[in-house]
Scaffold this motif. Structure first.
Motif, PDB file in Angstrom:
ATOM      1  N   VAL A  72       0.836  -1.201   0.000  1.00 42.60           N
ATOM      2  CA  VAL A  72       0.000   0.000   0.000  1.00 42.60           C
ATOM      3  C   VAL A  72       0.870   1.249   0.000  1.00 42.60           C
ATOM      4  O   VAL A  72       0.616   2.200  -0.742  1.00 42.60           O
ATOM      5  N   THR A  73       1.913   1.260   0.811  1.00 39.74           N
ATOM      6  CA  THR A  73       2.821   2.400   0.872  1.00 39.74           C
ATOM      7  C   THR A  73       3.504   2.614  -0.470  1.00 39.74           C
ATOM      8  O   THR A  73       3.626   3.759  -0.928  1.00 39.74           O
ATOM      9  N   ILE A  74       3.933   1.544  -1.113  1.00 41.97           N
ATOM     10  CA  ILE A  74       4.582   1.649  -2.421  1.00 41.97           C
ATOM     11  C   ILE A  74       3.599   2.209  -3.445  1.00 41.97           C
ATOM     12  O   ILE A  74       3.938   3.116  -4.222  1.00 41.97           O
ATOM     13  N   LEU A  75       2.371   1.707  -3.452  1.00 43.12           N
ATOM     14  CA  LEU A  75       1.368   2.187  -4.404  1.00 43.12           C
ATOM     15  C   LEU A  75       1.018   3.652  -4.159  1.00 43.12           C
ATOM     16  O   LEU A  75       0.828   4.414  -5.102  1.00 43.12           O
ATOM     17  N   GLN A  76       0.943   4.044  -2.881  1.00 37.90           N
ATOM     18  CA  GLN A  76       0.658   5.445  -2.563  1.00 37.90           C
ATOM     19  C   GLN A  76       1.788   6.345  -3.042  1.00 37.90           C
ATOM     20  O   GLN A  76       1.545   7.426  -3.589  1.00 37.90           O
ATOM     21  N   ALA A  77       3.028   5.920  -2.868  1.00 37.69           N
ATOM     22  CA  ALA A  77       4.173   6.700  -3.316  1.00 37.69           C
ATOM     23  C   ALA A  77       4.164   6.828  -4.839  1.00 37.69           C
ATOM     24  O   ALA A  77       4.444   7.897  -5.380  1.00 37.69           O
ATOM     25  N   LYS A  78       3.832   5.741  -5.528  1.00 38.79           N
ATOM     26  CA  LYS A  78       3.794   5.790  -6.993  1.00 38.79           C
ATOM     27  C   LYS A  78       2.648   6.661  -7.484  1.00 38.79           C
ATOM     28  O   LYS A  78       2.813   7.427  -8.428  1.00 38.79           O
ATOM     29  N   ALA A  79       1.492   6.573  -6.834  1.00 39.05           N
ATOM     30  CA  ALA A  79       0.361   7.424  -7.216  1.00 39.05           C
ATOM     31  C   ALA A  79       0.701   8.894  -6.972  1.00 39.05           C
ATOM     32  O   ALA A  79       0.397   9.756  -7.811  1.00 39.05           O
ATOM     33  N   GLY A 111       9.372   1.097 -11.801  1.00 37.18           N
ATOM     34  CA  GLY A 111      10.307   0.036 -11.441  1.00 37.18           C
ATOM     35  C   GLY A 111      10.969   0.225 -10.093  1.00 37.18           C
ATOM     36  O   GLY A 111      11.679  -0.649  -9.617  1.00 37.18           O
ATOM     37  N   VAL A 112      10.725   1.363  -9.454  1.00 38.58           N
ATOM     38  CA  VAL A 112      11.353   1.673  -8.169  1.00 38.58           C
ATOM     39  C   VAL A 112      10.493   1.119  -7.035  1.00 38.58           C
ATOM     40  O   VAL A 112       9.289   1.305  -7.015  1.00 38.58           O
ATOM     41  N   ARG A 113      11.139   0.440  -6.107  1.00 38.69           N
ATOM     42  CA  ARG A 113      10.401  -0.140  -4.989  1.00 38.69           C
ATOM     43  C   ARG A 113      10.669   0.591  -3.675  1.00 38.69           C
ATOM     44  O   ARG A 113       9.873   0.526  -2.765  1.00 38.69           O
ATOM     45  N   LYS A 114      11.796   1.261  -3.561  1.00 35.33           N
ATOM     46  CA  LYS A 114      12.149   1.921  -2.307  1.00 35.33           C
ATOM     47  C   LYS A 114      12.579   3.350  -2.570  1.00 35.33           C
ATOM     48  O   LYS A 114      13.031   3.687  -3.656  1.00 35.33           O
ATOM     49  N   ARG A 115      12.435   4.168  -1.566  1.00 36.19           N
ATOM     50  CA  ARG A 115      12.931   5.539  -1.560  1.00 36.19           C
ATOM     51  C   ARG A 115      12.269   6.471  -2.582  1.00 36.19           C
ATOM     52  O   ARG A 115      12.799   7.523  -2.878  1.00 36.19           O
ATOM     53  N   LEU A 116      11.117   6.092  -3.119  1.00 38.49           N
ATOM     54  CA  LEU A 116      10.424   6.971  -4.057  1.00 38.49           C
ATOM     55  C   LEU A 116       9.942   8.233  -3.353  1.00 38.49           C
ATOM     56  O   LEU A 116       9.815   9.279  -3.976  1.00 38.49           O
ATOM     57  N   TRP A 117       9.755   8.150  -2.054  1.00 37.49           N
ATOM     58  CA  TRP A 117       9.318   9.323  -1.304  1.00 37.49           C
ATOM     59  C   TRP A 117      10.328  10.458  -1.417  1.00 37.49           C
ATOM     60  O   TRP A 117       9.955  11.631  -1.405  1.00 37.49           O
ATOM     61  N   ILE A 118      11.610  10.122  -1.528  1.00 37.44           N
ATOM     62  CA  ILE A 118      12.652  11.147  -1.669  1.00 37.44           C
ATOM     63  C   ILE A 118      12.458  11.903  -2.975  1.00 37.44           C
ATOM     64  O   ILE A 118      12.534  13.135  -3.020  1.00 37.44           O
ATOM     65  N   VAL A 119      12.174  11.167  -4.043  1.00 40.54           N
ATOM     66  CA  VAL A 119      11.924  11.785  -5.349  1.00 40.54           C
ATOM     67  C   VAL A 119      10.644  12.619  -5.276  1.00 40.54           C
ATOM     68  O   VAL A 119      10.579  13.703  -5.862  1.00 40.54           O
TER      69      VAL A 119
END
Length: 96
Positions: A4-11, A65-73
């Motif tokens: 869920v966290t990964i999907l929220q970051a990607k959205a 394709g990113v799974r971690k640290r997308l929040w930084i971007v």
């Protein structure tokens, strides 16, 4: 990190890309220019709309394709969108 966290970051990333696209297009409309060398080159190849759109598509494909640290971007792109709004405000003041 859960799914869920990964999907929220990607959205959030996709929403920020859309905001960046529209604020950039409006900034071009009021006289701003692209300072990112890669996007500026894409603009030369595909025109302002096509170049910025191509850069957004590339960014979203990479982000998928990113799974971690997308929040930084995402934090970076919040800054980009805020900067676009500042430039739009300043150009609006100068034009009036």
């Amino acid at each position: 990190m859960n799914v869920v966290t990964i999907l929220q970051a990607k959205a959030t990333f996709v929403v920020l890309q859309v905001l960046d696209f529209f604020t950039t297009m409006f900034a071009f409309h009021v006289g701003a220019f692209e300072v990112n060398p890669l996007v500026a080159h894409l603009n030369l190849l595909f025109g302002p709309v096509g170049g910025v759109l191509a850069s957004k598509v590339i960014a979203v494909v990479i982000a998928l394709g990113v799974r971690k640290r997308l929040w930084i971007v995402n934090v970076f792109y919040v800054g980009v969108v805020c900067w676009n709004v500042v430039i739009l405000s300043l150009l609006s003041i100068v034009r009036h």
